[in-house]
Design a protein around this motif. Structure first.
Motif, PDB file in Angstrom:
ATOM      1  N   ASP A  48      50.587 -95.624  80.125  1.00 34.68           N
ATOM      2  CA  ASP A  48      49.926 -94.325  79.947  1.00 34.68           C
ATOM      3  C   ASP A  48      50.355 -93.658  78.637  1.00 34.68           C
ATOM      4  N   LEU A  49      51.655 -93.689  78.364  1.00 35.72           N
ATOM      5  CA  LEU A  49      52.169 -93.090  77.131  1.00 35.72           C
ATOM      6  C   LEU A  49      51.549 -93.760  75.906  1.00 35.72           C
ATOM      7  N   LEU A  50      51.479 -95.080  75.926  1.00 31.34           N
ATOM      8  CA  LEU A  50      50.895 -95.814  74.807  1.00 31.34           C
ATOM      9  C   LEU A  50      49.424 -95.456  74.631  1.00 31.34           C
ATOM     10  N   MET A  51      48.691 -95.359  75.716  1.00 27.03           N
ATOM     11  CA  MET A  51      47.262 -95.031  75.621  1.00 27.03           C
ATOM     12  C   MET A  51      47.052 -93.603  75.102  1.00 27.03           C
ATOM     13  N   TYR A  52      47.839 -92.654  75.600  1.00 26.71           N
ATOM     14  CA  TYR A  52      47.707 -91.277  75.114  1.00 26.71           C
ATOM     15  C   TYR A  52      48.083 -91.179  73.634  1.00 26.71           C
ATOM     16  N   TRP A  53      49.078 -91.956  73.212  1.00 20.80           N
ATOM     17  CA  TRP A  53      49.474 -91.942  71.804  1.00 20.80           C
ATOM     18  C   TRP A  53      48.351 -92.521  70.934  1.00 20.80           C
ATOM     19  N   MET A  54      47.694 -93.571  71.413  1.00 21.97           N
ATOM     20  CA  MET A  54      46.565 -94.137  70.667  1.00 21.97           C
ATOM     21  C   MET A  54      45.431 -93.126  70.552  1.00 21.97           C
ATOM     22  N   TYR A  55      45.143 -92.401  71.635  1.00 25.66           N
ATOM     23  CA  TYR A  55      44.106 -91.367  71.582  1.00 25.66           C
ATOM     24  C   TYR A  55      44.493 -90.265  70.598  1.00 25.66           C
ATOM     25  N   ALA A  56      45.762 -89.874  70.612  1.00 23.23           N
ATOM     26  CA  ALA A  56      46.230 -88.826  69.697  1.00 23.23           C
ATOM     27  C   ALA A  56      46.086 -89.281  68.244  1.00 23.23           C
TER      28      ALA A  56
END
Length: 156
Positions: A48-56
């Protein structure tokens, strides 16, 4: 403080945060797999953290691109640039829309199995494919332009 200095500081902060997220995902996350509610799939702990960072990062890139295109010299190309250079400078902006339209029609509407079940929203399936294909095409165009620029083809 100069704009280039601020940009450099922001760049190093983003690289450092990206490295931390990747270390968490690859070094800590794979040792602690989490089961999804369906029970069939497992994912690393910091997915989840990796996906949110990619979106950011994608959002930051989009905002910077739009702001840069609007504010760069009042939207005008450098006056010292040759005529063909002025045309090439605008090609990237004008290439995006036709590529997006073409890739929209290449996108698939076929349902997709996800970790929580079958995803059947045809619009978003096609939109996702179009965006991904557009990114691929524009990435190739950018790489070719970079190679052409470094080779000295466009020298005055």
């Amino acid at each position: 403080m100069k704009a280039s200095k601020i940009a450099s500081i922001v760049y190093y902060i983003l690289i450092t945060l990206s490295a931390v997220v990747l270390v968490l995902f690859f070094c800590v996350g794979f040792g602690n797999m989490e089961s999804l509610p369906s029970g069939y799939y497992k994912s690393p702990q910091f997915t989840d953290l990796l996906m949110y960072w990619m979106y950011a990062l994608a959002a930051i890139c989009g905002v910077c691109t739009v702001v840069g295109a609007v504010t760069a010299k009042g939207g005008k190309v450098d006056s010292n640039m040759p005529a063909w250079g002025k045309v090439l400078a605008k090609v990237g902006l004008w290439l995006f829309l036709p590529v997006l339209v073409v890739t929209w029609f290449l996108g698939s509407k076929a349902p997709l199995m996800t970790g929580t079940g079958l995803y059947e929203d045809a619009f978003w399936l096609q939109a996702t494919d179009a965006i991904i294909y557009t990114v691929y095409v524009l990435l190739v165009v950018t790489a070719l332009a970079l190679v052409a620029s470094l080779s000295g083809i466009f020298k005055k």
